[in-house]
Scaffold this motif. Structure first.
Motif, PDB file in Angstrom:
ATOM      1  N   ARG A  23       0.833  -1.199   0.000  1.00  0.00           N
ATOM      2  CA  ARG A  23       0.000   0.000   0.000  1.00  0.00           C
ATOM      3  C   ARG A  23       0.871   1.253   0.000  1.00  0.00           C
ATOM      4  O   ARG A  23       0.618   2.199  -0.737  1.00  0.00           O
ATOM      5  CB  ARG A  23      -0.922  -0.014   1.221  1.00  0.00           C
ATOM      6  CG  ARG A  23      -2.032   1.036   1.169  1.00  0.00           C
ATOM      7  CD  ARG A  23      -2.935   0.890   2.389  1.00  0.00           C
ATOM      8  NE  ARG A  23      -4.095   1.730   2.277  1.00  0.00           N
ATOM      9  CZ  ARG A  23      -5.198   1.415   1.605  1.00  0.00           C
ATOM     10  NH1 ARG A  23      -5.252   0.258   0.968  1.00  0.00           N
ATOM     11  NH2 ARG A  23      -6.227   2.246   1.564  1.00  0.00           N
ATOM     12  N   GLU A  24       1.900   1.264   0.836  1.00  0.00           N
ATOM     13  CA  GLU A  24       2.789   2.423   0.878  1.00  0.00           C
ATOM     14  C   GLU A  24       3.527   2.595  -0.443  1.00  0.00           C
ATOM     15  O   GLU A  24       3.716   3.722  -0.916  1.00  0.00           O
ATOM     16  CB  GLU A  24       3.794   2.284   2.026  1.00  0.00           C
ATOM     17  CG  GLU A  24       4.684   3.510   2.170  1.00  0.00           C
ATOM     18  CD  GLU A  24       5.509   3.489   3.436  1.00  0.00           C
ATOM     19  OE1 GLU A  24       6.359   4.390   3.587  1.00  0.00           O
ATOM     20  OE2 GLU A  24       5.315   2.588   4.269  1.00  0.00           O
ATOM     21  N   LEU A  27       1.168   4.259  -2.803  1.00  0.00           N
ATOM     22  CA  LEU A  27       0.999   5.684  -2.489  1.00  0.00           C
ATOM     23  C   LEU A  27       2.210   6.483  -2.964  1.00  0.00           C
ATOM     24  O   LEU A  27       2.068   7.575  -3.532  1.00  0.00           O
ATOM     25  CB  LEU A  27       0.786   5.861  -0.987  1.00  0.00           C
ATOM     26  CG  LEU A  27      -0.535   5.300  -0.437  1.00  0.00           C
ATOM     27  CD1 LEU A  27      -0.518   5.300   1.085  1.00  0.00           C
ATOM     28  CD2 LEU A  27      -1.721   6.087  -0.963  1.00  0.00           C
ATOM     29  N   ASN A  28       3.402   5.939  -2.744  1.00  0.00           N
ATOM     30  CA  ASN A  28       4.605   6.621  -3.221  1.00  0.00           C
ATOM     31  C   ASN A  28       4.637   6.677  -4.741  1.00  0.00           C
ATOM     32  O   ASN A  28       5.077   7.679  -5.330  1.00  0.00           O
ATOM     33  CB  ASN A  28       5.856   5.921  -2.691  1.00  0.00           C
ATOM     34  CG  ASN A  28       6.050   6.130  -1.208  1.00  0.00           C
ATOM     35  OD1 ASN A  28       5.636   7.143  -0.649  1.00  0.00           O
ATOM     36  ND2 ASN A  28       6.664   5.167  -0.529  1.00  0.00           N
ATOM     37  N   HIS A  61      -6.732  -2.070  -3.529  1.00  0.00           N
ATOM     38  CA  HIS A  61      -6.353  -1.246  -2.388  1.00  0.00           C
ATOM     39  C   HIS A  61      -7.208   0.005  -2.240  1.00  0.00           C
ATOM     40  O   HIS A  61      -7.461   0.458  -1.122  1.00  0.00           O
ATOM     41  CB  HIS A  61      -4.882  -0.833  -2.508  1.00  0.00           C
ATOM     42  CG  HIS A  61      -3.921  -1.857  -1.975  1.00  0.00           C
ATOM     43  ND1 HIS A  61      -3.743  -2.087  -0.637  1.00  0.00           N
ATOM     44  CD2 HIS A  61      -3.091  -2.707  -2.616  1.00  0.00           C
ATOM     45  CE1 HIS A  61      -2.831  -3.031  -0.464  1.00  0.00           C
ATOM     46  NE2 HIS A  61      -2.416  -3.422  -1.651  1.00  0.00           N
ATOM     47  N   GLU A  71      -6.166   9.337  -0.308  1.00  0.00           N
ATOM     48  CA  GLU A  71      -5.237   8.580   0.526  1.00  0.00           C
ATOM     49  C   GLU A  71      -3.783   8.948   0.230  1.00  0.00           C
ATOM     50  O   GLU A  71      -2.933   8.916   1.124  1.00  0.00           O
ATOM     51  CB  GLU A  71      -5.476   7.082   0.359  1.00  0.00           C
ATOM     52  CG  GLU A  71      -6.821   6.645   0.920  1.00  0.00           C
ATOM     53  CD  GLU A  71      -6.872   5.159   1.183  1.00  0.00           C
ATOM     54  OE1 GLU A  71      -5.877   4.592   1.672  1.00  0.00           O
ATOM     55  OE2 GLU A  71      -7.924   4.564   0.895  1.00  0.00           O
ATOM     56  N   THR A  72      -3.496   9.313  -1.014  1.00  0.00           N
ATOM     57  CA  THR A  72      -2.140   9.759  -1.334  1.00  0.00           C
ATOM     58  C   THR A  72      -1.839  11.075  -0.649  1.00  0.00           C
ATOM     59  O   THR A  72      -0.744  11.295  -0.116  1.00  0.00           O
ATOM     60  CB  THR A  72      -1.957   9.889  -2.854  1.00  0.00           C
ATOM     61  OG1 THR A  72      -2.275   8.648  -3.484  1.00  0.00           O
ATOM     62  CG2 THR A  72      -0.520  10.259  -3.201  1.00  0.00           C
ATOM     63  N   HIS A  75      -1.280  10.364   2.973  1.00  0.00           N
ATOM     64  CA  HIS A  75       0.055   9.777   3.127  1.00  0.00           C
ATOM     65  C   HIS A  75       1.126  10.868   3.115  1.00  0.00           C
ATOM     66  O   HIS A  75       2.071  10.833   3.917  1.00  0.00           O
ATOM     67  CB  HIS A  75       0.289   8.784   1.985  1.00  0.00           C
ATOM     68  CG  HIS A  75       1.691   8.289   1.868  1.00  0.00           C
ATOM     69  ND1 HIS A  75       2.284   7.468   2.800  1.00  0.00           N
ATOM     70  CD2 HIS A  75       2.633   8.489   0.894  1.00  0.00           C
ATOM     71  CE1 HIS A  75       3.518   7.186   2.428  1.00  0.00           C
ATOM     72  NE2 HIS A  75       3.753   7.790   1.280  1.00  0.00           N
ATOM     73  N   THR A  76       0.963  11.837   2.237  1.00  0.00           N
ATOM     74  CA  THR A  76       1.912  12.942   2.172  1.00  0.00           C
ATOM     75  C   THR A  76       1.909  13.743   3.464  1.00  0.00           C
ATOM     76  O   THR A  76       2.960  14.141   3.968  1.00  0.00           O
ATOM     77  CB  THR A  76       1.574  13.865   0.988  1.00  0.00           C
ATOM     78  OG1 THR A  76       1.573  13.092  -0.210  1.00  0.00           O
ATOM     79  CG2 THR A  76       2.590  14.987   0.854  1.00  0.00           C
ATOM     80  N   ARG A  78       1.176  12.608   6.431  1.00  0.00           N
ATOM     81  CA  ARG A  78       1.820  11.805   7.486  1.00  0.00           C
ATOM     82  C   ARG A  78       3.336  11.846   7.400  1.00  0.00           C
ATOM     83  O   ARG A  78       4.023  11.811   8.420  1.00  0.00           O
ATOM     84  CB  ARG A  78       1.349  10.347   7.392  1.00  0.00           C
ATOM     85  CG  ARG A  78      -0.093  10.118   7.802  1.00  0.00           C
ATOM     86  CD  ARG A  78      -0.372   8.633   7.984  1.00  0.00           C
ATOM     87  NE  ARG A  78      -0.145   7.864   6.758  1.00  0.00           N
ATOM     88  CZ  ARG A  78      -1.062   7.631   5.835  1.00  0.00           C
ATOM     89  NH1 ARG A  78      -2.276   8.125   5.967  1.00  0.00           N
ATOM     90  NH2 ARG A  78      -0.782   6.899   4.763  1.00  0.00           N
ATOM     91  N   THR A  79       3.868  11.900   6.201  1.00  0.00           N
ATOM     92  CA  THR A  79       5.322  11.794   6.031  1.00  0.00           C
ATOM     93  C   THR A  79       6.026  13.139   5.892  1.00  0.00           C
ATOM     94  O   THR A  79       7.237  13.221   6.106  1.00  0.00           O
ATOM     95  CB  THR A  79       5.652  10.946   4.795  1.00  0.00           C
ATOM     96  OG1 THR A  79       5.063  11.556   3.623  1.00  0.00           O
ATOM     97  CG2 THR A  79       5.104   9.541   4.945  1.00  0.00           C
ATOM     98  N   LYS A 110       7.774  14.646  -3.932  1.00  0.00           N
ATOM     99  CA  LYS A 110       6.837  14.909  -2.842  1.00  0.00           C
ATOM    100  C   LYS A 110       6.458  16.383  -2.801  1.00  0.00           C
ATOM    101  O   LYS A 110       5.293  16.734  -2.577  1.00  0.00           O
ATOM    102  CB  LYS A 110       7.439  14.487  -1.499  1.00  0.00           C
ATOM    103  CG  LYS A 110       6.476  14.652  -0.322  1.00  0.00           C
ATOM    104  CD  LYS A 110       7.125  14.245   0.979  1.00  0.00           C
ATOM    105  CE  LYS A 110       7.384  12.759   1.024  1.00  0.00           C
ATOM    106  NZ  LYS A 110       7.968  12.327   2.308  1.00  0.00           N
TER     107      LYS A 110
END
Length: 206
Positions: A23-24, A27-28, A61, A71-72, A75-76, A78-79, A110
């Motif tokens: 999943r990660e 997203l990346n 997914h 979700e992407t 994710h961004t 979060r990181t 990113k």
């Protein structure tokens, strides 16, 4: 009917991935697709090709393109704070925003993804809450670090001004390159912060 931006590609080797790491990885991959081609290029097939997995795995997914986008972005969020360099936590001016130019050089996709989504939010207001959450994190980190540096503290307007300067430098380096220009400008910003009394220097009239 093919998805927008979808192209016919030759066969590629596929890799087996476990749920969490897979999943990660997806997203990346989505971040990279958007950074290089804009949001209109974000399709299941583009992400699958970028990640080296099957189209069906991406569908499994995320279920919908909107879910993939949301979700992407999450994710961004979060990181991003882990690599933003906004809050070293030392309260030392010399440490403030150290490594910004290296951050852009190391992971330009990113940064590009975030700017792409900012522009897209003008057309898709439903993206604004998450983008506001991301930028609130940036503002708050900047504000906390300025409060550590400045004896009198920093008001929110100053924190936003400082962050806006850094955000502009990131955007310029992303587009124009020249990390040395970023470094020189940040050093000048540190000089201005010292004039405001950071590092325990007396403020004017104190």
């Amino acid at each position: 009917m093919t998805e927008i931006g979808e192209r016919s590609e030759g066969p590629r080797s596929r890799k087996r991935v476990h749920y969490g790491e897979g999943r990660e990885a997806l997203l990346n991959a989505a971040v990279r697709v958007v950074a290089r081609g804009g949001l209109r290029r974000l399709t299941y097939r583009a992400v699958a090709q970028e990640a080296g997995v099957t189209h069906g795995l991406v569908v499994h997914h995320f279920g919908s393109r909107d879910a993939l986008i949301e979700e992407t972005l999450a994710h961004t969020i979060r990181t991003s704070m882990d690599t933003s360099a906004l809050e070293p936590g030392t309260g030392e001016v010399a440490d403030f925003s150290s490594g910004v130019s290296e951050m852009v050089t190391a992971d330009p996709d990113k940064q590009a993804f975030q700017y792409e989504l900012l522009l897209e939010s003008r057309r898709r207001p439903e993206l604004l809450p998450q983008l506001r959450a991301l930028y609130d994190e940036y503002f708050d980190a900047t504000h906390r670090e300025l409060n550590r540096m400045l004896p009198a503290g920093a008001d929110p307007a100053l924190s936003r001004l400082v962050f806006a300067a850094l955000d502009g430098l990131v955007l310029h380096q992303l587009v124009l390159g020249e990390p040395e220009v970023t470094d020189a400008a940040i050093e000048e910003l540190r000089t201005l912060l010292r004039l405001l009394g950071a590092d325990g220097a007396p403020t004017e009239g104190a």
